[in-house]
Scaffold this motif. Structure first.
Motif, PDB file in Angstrom:
ATOM      1  N   GLY A 110       0.768  -1.140   0.013  1.00 18.83           N
ATOM      2  CA  GLY A 110      -0.116   0.099  -0.083  1.00 18.83           C
ATOM      3  C   GLY A 110       0.917   1.259   0.217  1.00 18.83           C
ATOM      4  N   SER A 111       1.794   1.272   0.705  1.00 17.89           N
ATOM      5  CA  SER A 111       2.607   2.459   0.950  1.00 17.89           C
ATOM      6  C   SER A 111       3.325   2.880  -0.381  1.00 17.89           C
ATOM      7  N   LEU A 112       3.689   1.760  -1.196  1.00 18.37           N
ATOM      8  CA  LEU A 112       4.528   2.190  -2.560  1.00 18.37           C
ATOM      9  C   LEU A 112       3.334   2.475  -3.498  1.00 18.37           C
ATOM     10  N   ALA A 113       2.294   2.046  -3.284  1.00 18.56           N
ATOM     11  CA  ALA A 113       1.055   2.202  -4.335  1.00 18.56           C
ATOM     12  C   ALA A 113       0.725   4.073  -4.061  1.00 18.56           C
ATOM     13  N   HIS A 144      -1.733   7.074   5.438  1.00 20.44           N
ATOM     14  CA  HIS A 144      -1.507   6.744   3.916  1.00 20.44           C
ATOM     15  C   HIS A 144      -0.210   5.865   3.945  1.00 20.44           C
ATOM     16  N   GLY A 145       0.467   5.381   5.096  1.00 25.72           N
ATOM     17  CA  GLY A 145       1.529   4.637   4.915  1.00 25.72           C
ATOM     18  C   GLY A 145       2.793   5.048   5.515  1.00 25.72           C
ATOM     19  N   MET A 146       3.995   4.202   5.108  1.00 27.31           N
ATOM     20  CA  MET A 146       4.974   4.317   6.196  1.00 27.31           C
ATOM     21  C   MET A 146       6.140   5.024   5.310  1.00 27.31           C
ATOM     22  N   THR A 147       6.191   5.089   3.954  1.00 26.69           N
ATOM     23  CA  THR A 147       7.583   5.555   3.179  1.00 26.69           C
ATOM     24  C   THR A 147       7.484   7.193   3.860  1.00 26.69           C
ATOM     25  N   LEU A 148       8.553   7.753   3.683  1.00 20.88           N
ATOM     26  CA  LEU A 148       8.846   9.168   3.755  1.00 20.88           C
ATOM     27  C   LEU A 148       7.645   9.971   3.160  1.00 20.88           C
ATOM     28  N   GLY A 149       7.579   9.442   1.864  1.00 23.24           N
ATOM     29  CA  GLY A 149       6.362  10.167   0.971  1.00 23.24           C
ATOM     30  C   GLY A 149       5.037   9.887   1.642  1.00 23.24           C
ATOM     31  N   CYS A 150       4.844   8.960   2.123  1.00 23.23           N
ATOM     32  CA  CYS A 150       3.375   8.495   2.720  1.00 23.23           C
ATOM     33  C   CYS A 150       3.064   9.232   3.942  1.00 23.23           C
ATOM     34  N   LEU A 151       4.146   9.362   4.939  1.00 25.94           N
ATOM     35  CA  LEU A 151       4.452  10.085   5.945  1.00 25.94           C
ATOM     36  C   LEU A 151       4.043  11.271   5.895  1.00 25.94           C
ATOM     37  N   VAL A 153       2.095  12.841   3.693  1.00 25.99           N
ATOM     38  CA  VAL A 153       0.633  13.137   3.515  1.00 25.99           C
ATOM     39  C   VAL A 153      -0.134  12.572   4.779  1.00 25.99           C
ATOM     40  N   GLY A 154       0.461  11.532   5.488  1.00 22.70           N
ATOM     41  CA  GLY A 154      -0.230  10.897   6.497  1.00 22.70           C
ATOM     42  C   GLY A 154      -0.719  11.927   7.625  1.00 22.70           C
ATOM     43  N   GLY A 155      -1.797  11.656   8.273  1.00 26.83           N
ATOM     44  CA  GLY A 155      -2.265  12.704   9.427  1.00 26.83           C
ATOM     45  C   GLY A 155      -2.261  12.003  10.591  1.00 26.83           C
ATOM     46  N   ASP A 156      -1.297  11.505  11.127  1.00 24.75           N
ATOM     47  CA  ASP A 156      -0.993  10.979  12.337  1.00 24.75           C
ATOM     48  C   ASP A 156       0.472  11.158  13.136  1.00 24.75           C
ATOM     49  N   SER A 157       0.359  12.272  13.975  1.00 24.02           N
ATOM     50  CA  SER A 157       1.352  12.947  14.521  1.00 24.02           C
ATOM     51  C   SER A 157       2.442  11.938  15.136  1.00 24.02           C
ATOM     52  N   SER A 158       1.816  10.660  15.618  1.00 17.85           N
ATOM     53  CA  SER A 158       2.884   9.700  16.461  1.00 17.85           C
ATOM     54  C   SER A 158       3.606   9.065  15.441  1.00 17.85           C
ATOM     55  N   PHE A 159       3.575   9.026  14.013  1.00 12.90           N
ATOM     56  CA  PHE A 159       4.367   8.685  13.264  1.00 12.90           C
ATOM     57  C   PHE A 159       5.177   9.793  12.453  1.00 12.90           C
ATOM     58  N   ASN A 160       4.493  10.863  12.189  1.00 10.55           N
ATOM     59  CA  ASN A 160       5.375  11.935  11.194  1.00 10.55           C
ATOM     60  C   ASN A 160       6.145  12.881  12.114  1.00 10.55           C
ATOM     61  N   ASP A 161       5.905  12.971  13.406  1.00 10.25           N
ATOM     62  CA  ASP A 161       6.379  14.320  14.087  1.00 10.25           C
ATOM     63  C   ASP A 161       8.128  14.197  13.912  1.00 10.25           C
ATOM     64  N   VAL A 162       8.686  12.807  14.467  1.00 10.83           N
ATOM     65  CA  VAL A 162       9.970  12.937  14.490  1.00 10.83           C
ATOM     66  C   VAL A 162      10.703  13.107  12.930  1.00 10.83           C
ATOM     67  N   PHE A 163       9.822  12.807  11.852  1.00  8.97           N
ATOM     68  CA  PHE A 163      10.428  13.226  10.503  1.00  8.97           C
ATOM     69  C   PHE A 163      10.142  14.538   9.718  1.00  8.97           C
ATOM     70  N   SER A 164       9.407  15.516  10.536  1.00 10.81           N
ATOM     71  CA  SER A 164       8.744  16.407  10.022  1.00 10.81           C
ATOM     72  C   SER A 164       9.709  17.505   9.545  1.00 10.81           C
ATOM     73  N   ASP A 165      11.142  17.536  10.103  1.00 13.10           N
ATOM     74  CA  ASP A 165      11.895  18.484   9.495  1.00 13.10           C
ATOM     75  C   ASP A 165      12.960  17.993   8.543  1.00 13.10           C
ATOM     76  N   MET A 166      12.701  16.393   8.067  1.00 13.79           N
ATOM     77  CA  MET A 166      13.249  15.929   6.974  1.00 13.79           C
ATOM     78  C   MET A 166      12.441  15.898   5.725  1.00 13.79           C
ATOM     79  N   ILE A 167      11.015  16.124   5.769  1.00 14.44           N
ATOM     80  CA  ILE A 167      10.094  15.952   4.601  1.00 14.44           C
ATOM     81  C   ILE A 167       9.274  17.060   4.430  1.00 14.44           C
ATOM     82  N   THR A 168       8.568  17.287   3.472  1.00 14.11           N
ATOM     83  CA  THR A 168       7.745  18.531   3.367  1.00 14.11           C
ATOM     84  C   THR A 168       6.195  17.901   3.787  1.00 14.11           C
ATOM     85  N   ILE A 169       5.779  18.405   4.922  1.00 15.31           N
ATOM     86  CA  ILE A 169       4.589  17.528   5.291  1.00 15.31           C
ATOM     87  C   ILE A 169       3.550  18.423   4.649  1.00 15.31           C
ATOM     88  N   SER A 170       2.532  17.473   3.989  1.00 18.91           N
ATOM     89  CA  SER A 170       1.305  18.109   3.125  1.00 18.91           C
ATOM     90  C   SER A 170       0.498  19.178   4.281  1.00 18.91           C
TER      91      SER A 170
END
Ligand SMILES: Cc1ncc(COP(=O)(O)O)c(C=O)c1O
Length: 457
Positions: A110-113, A144-151, A153-170
């Protein structure tokens, strides 16, 4: 680094996450809707794993197709050669998806899709000279999944926050969560209000810079099967058309028949996406498989300009495609869409009866056999069970003791509520639904007795 985890005792498979604080059975066998652990205990698979094993376990036809294909050809590389199982699966899936989805590309999950769908939108706009369109809009909460691209767009801070200064959050708009956040509005008014948040966001970002809006037609464990009405998706479609924004439906969980039609939007008129992504039920747990579907016109147009520059080693893998093909045949040959609608309605009715008698089930929601129950400490005020009681994880433990495995995790640190998914295989029988309900009801009793002892209720 110091931690308080128990020793792994040499168990090399343990990568600790919060859920590992709770014991999990070691599953050794499955058949139909049942699973068995290494101590001989049996469980009803009440959420098809993470809403994946749609056709149940140990399906003989799928295993035969897998074995036959494995004996012929396990691998060929899609960028170098075409393969027959890919052609067959593409034909089957595009027929089931219908007009507007004449092309299919398969990946290994799913994440790759999701990632591929975003890349397709961007490459298309780029090839058309609209290079400024690079912004994505999605919902909060969502998954929306676990790749950096998916994170991103994903709306779950428990997964996203730690990467938020590495990727452009939607950019995010509010998910339509009627049970908890409607502010007294009717369901349709709340739906329109949330959908119109998309238009406001597009205007705020600058419409010429927005690439796509991605949304789950029915939510998963990040929102507990929220299921906005048709009016929401019609409005979203209208807004995307107005501003030239791609509409992507993430049907990784809700697709492949889970909601009673092959794709959820088949239940609506005029709310078709430009792109749909599926996974989970497509391979049904028998193989890692994800897909992106879109129109021949978009694919051909991009092909004429630059082509879609995208390749993974396991794209359109013949073994995975042969399994996917057999899974789709199981769905069509056994009328599983019809069974999903029938059993979905029956299960929902039974869950509502449990809700009526329980102190902690505040809401039952979802579509088809993609259902969820939300836990509260007080049904009147909708107050949540204090977070330190870890309602979701503890309920799963009580459920396992009663012989059902259920799926759920606390998303966004519990800010939007706590829920578990009730989503058994699509071929579940009425008798098996009854058994699920007996066991679930006992688990709710045990859970509530524990909360009473703890003076939470
Ligand atoms: C809606 C949605 N999108 C994407 C994904 C990611 O899929 P996968 O775990 O196969 O990478 C999931 C998985 O739960 C999902 O529910």
């Amino acid at each position: 680094m110091k931690n308080n985890r128990p020793s792994t005792g040499g168990a090399q498979d343990l990568f600790y996450s919060n859920s590992d604080e709770f014991p999990r059975p070691t599953i050794v066998r499955g058949e139909g809707v049942f699973l068995w652990d290494d101590e001989g205990n049996s469980y009803l698979d009440a959420a098809s794993g993470p809403v994946t094993c749609n056709i149940g376990h140990s399906n003989k036809n799928v295993i035969n197709a897998m074995t036959k294909q494995a004996e012929k050809l396990c691998f060929s590389f899609a960028s170098t050669a075409r393969n027959q199982p890919n052609l067959q699966l593409s034909k089957q899936i595009t027929e089931l998806a219908g007009e507007g989805f004449e092309r299919a590309l398969f990946v290994s999950g799913g994440s790759l899709a999701v990632d591929m769908a975003i890349k397709f939108c961007r490459q298309y706009r780029y090839a058309k000279g609209e290079t400024k369109r690079n912004k994505l809009i999605s919902c909060q909460p969502s998954y929306h999944g676990m790749t950096l691209g998916c994170l991103a767009v994903g709306g779950d801070s428990s997964f996203n926050d730690v990467f938020s200064d590495m990727i452009t959050i939607s950019s995010k708009i509010k998910s339509m969560m009627h049970y908890r956040f409607a502010d007294g509005m009717s369901e349709d008014d709340h739906a329109l209000h949330c959908a119109q948040g998309l238009e406001a966001k597009i205007i705020e970002l600058g419409d010429e810079s927005v690439l796509a809006f991605i949304v789950e037609p029915v939510g998963g464990s990040s929102s507990g099967a929220i299921s906005p009405p048709e009016i929401y998706f019609k409005e979203v479609r209208r807004i995307c058309d107005k501003y030239g924004v791609f509409l992507i439906y993430d049907e990784v969980m809700s697709g492949a028949g889970r909601t009673g039609t092959f794709l959820t939007h088949h239940q609506w008129s005029d709310a078709q996406p430009d792109i749909v992504v599926l996974a989970k039920g497509l391979g049904s747990g028998y193989t890692p498989l994800g897909a992106m579907l879109t129109s021949a016109s978009l694919v051909d147009e991009l092909a004429e300009l630059t082509g879609f520059n995208y390749a993974h080693t396991y794209n359109a893998n013949p073994l995975a495609c042969a399994v996917g093909s057999a899974v789709l045949s199981e769905i069509t040959d056994n009328n599983l869409l019809e069974n999903t609608l029938k059993m979905g309605e029956y299960l929902r009715g039974k869950l509502e009866l449990i809700q009526h008698e329980s102190l902690t089930i505040g809401d039952v929601r979802g579509k088809g056999l993609l259902l969820a129950i939300e836990f509260v400490a007080c049904k009147l005020s909708k107050a949540q069970i204090p977070l330190n009681y870890q309602a979701t994880e503890n309920f799963k433990q009580f459920a396992a003791k009663q012989g059902i495995l259920i799926y759920g995790r606390r998303s966004n640190e519990g800010r939007y509520g706590e829920y578990v998914m009730v989503a058994p295989p699509l071929n579940i029988t009425k008798e098996e639904v009854d058994l699920l309900i007996v066991r679930l009801s006992s688990a709710v009793n045990d859970f509530e007795n524990w909360l009473k002892k703890e003076r939470v209720l």
